[in-house]
Design a protein around this motif. Structure first.
Motif: not given
Length: 348
Positions: A11-18
């Protein structure tokens, strides 16, 4: 690594990608501006807004119908009613739904279509249409006629359902309190004894407030289960001990508030036994249910009861077992014994 920690990291990785994608877009826009290039110079925001309105209308309409169809088997009012008056209730519901959906679809379709078709353009001025008596009268009279028809038909059915119960009705009393139901059936005399809130005495198990001087209540049967004989007129007498409740039997299209200090009633005739409904649905776990439809406190969710509809013979056998095994009424020398007979005589 445990699954919960892994899921958090994903979830954290997805937020960083956005966030990274957003920063790239901002940097790209700044590069264009440094070169005195405006990538959005020819964009018409009004046209974009209008197009988004139209797309939202199409996607939203499709999504609404698809989701409705996907959950349709769980909608109680789509299934056939299990009571005599339920057909009238369903007809009213269907007509009202058709009218409401028609008006909603037409008006919203026009709203979104106009936003797309007539977006602001250079040199184009909107028409200011101040008043039109004919239009005002039209959109006032037509809804008034439609609503008068719906309300009138509803009043006719309401009076028929809540009016005087048939003389041969079997009386069943529903007592509501936070957060449970208690049901009372008349004994062999087919009469209820007097009850009052002021007579309630939990220390003596007089939970419903029986007047011990009224011997009509000696044979009353108190249960935590609710059973109805099929094809028999039922008169529900509804009481509340504390706050506002609302016993609701959706499969029978029955709903009536239980108001403290003001007994209410509802009469109906169940037409399908539990066994027959299980066979129709192909579901051996199916049960009719009664729930409370008024939020009555922290444990409101717990006010649920299984409703059993059975043949008259099965009902009489069940009622007799309740009378012999559960003598709730406490009165010295008059408590029902194991020999108590329950012989229902219903004038059908």
């Amino acid at each position: 690594m445990d699954p919960q920690t892994l899921q958090s990291l994903i979830g954290i990785a997805q937020i960083l990608l956005v966030l990274i994608f957003g920063l790239v877009c901002v940097n790209l826009y700044l590069v264009f501006r440094l070169k005195e290039i405006d990538p959005f110079a020819k964009w018409n925001p009004h046209k974009i807004n209008g197009t988004l309105f139209f797309v939202f209308m199409v996607v939203g309409t499709v999504a609404a119908f698809v989701s409705t169809g996907a959950w349709s088997e769980h909608y109680t009012l789509i299934n056939d009613p299990a009571s005599e008056h339920g057909k009238d209730i369903d007809f009213m519901f269907d007509v009202t739904t058709v009218v409401a959906v028609f008006v909603t679809v037409v008006t919203n379709a026009l709203l979104f279509f106009f936003a797309w078709k007539y977006y602001a353009k250079p040199g184009q001025k909107a028409l200011f249409y101040a008043h039109n008596n004919r239009l005002e009268i039209t959109w006032t009279i037509i809804p008034a006629i439609v609503l008068t028809g719906l309300v009138s038909y509803g009043i006719i059915n309401w009076n028929k359902i809540t009016g005087e119960a048939p003389a041969d009705s079997l009386e069943v009393e529903i007592n509501a309190q936070q957060f449970s139901w208690t049901f009372r059936y008349p004994g062999p005399d087919m009469l209820f004894g007097e009850t009052k809130v002021s007579y309630i005495n939990e220390a003596e198990s007089n939970l419903l407030g029986f007047n011990t001087a009224d011997k009509r209540g000696v044979d009353d049967i108190i249960t935590r289960e609710i059973h109805f004989p099929v094809n028999t007129n039922i008169l529900l007498k509804i009481r509340s001990r504390d706050v506002l409740h609302s016993p609701t039997l959706p499969h029978f299209r029955v709903k009536m508030d239980a108001v403290p200090g003001m007994p209410t009633s509802f009469h109906f005739k169940p037409t399908v036994t539990t066994a027959e409904m299980r066979q129709r649905r192909g579901d051996e776990t199916f049960n009719y249910e009664m729930s409370c439809q008024q939020i009555c406190g922290s444990a409101h969710w717990n006010m649920r009861a299984v409703v059993v509809v059975e043949t008259m013979e099965e009902y009489q056998a069940w009622l007799k077992s309740q009378a012999s095994d559960k003598p709730y009424f406490v009165d010295s020398g008059n408590t029902p014994t194991a020999e108590t007979e329950v012989n229902l005589t219903l004038n059908q």
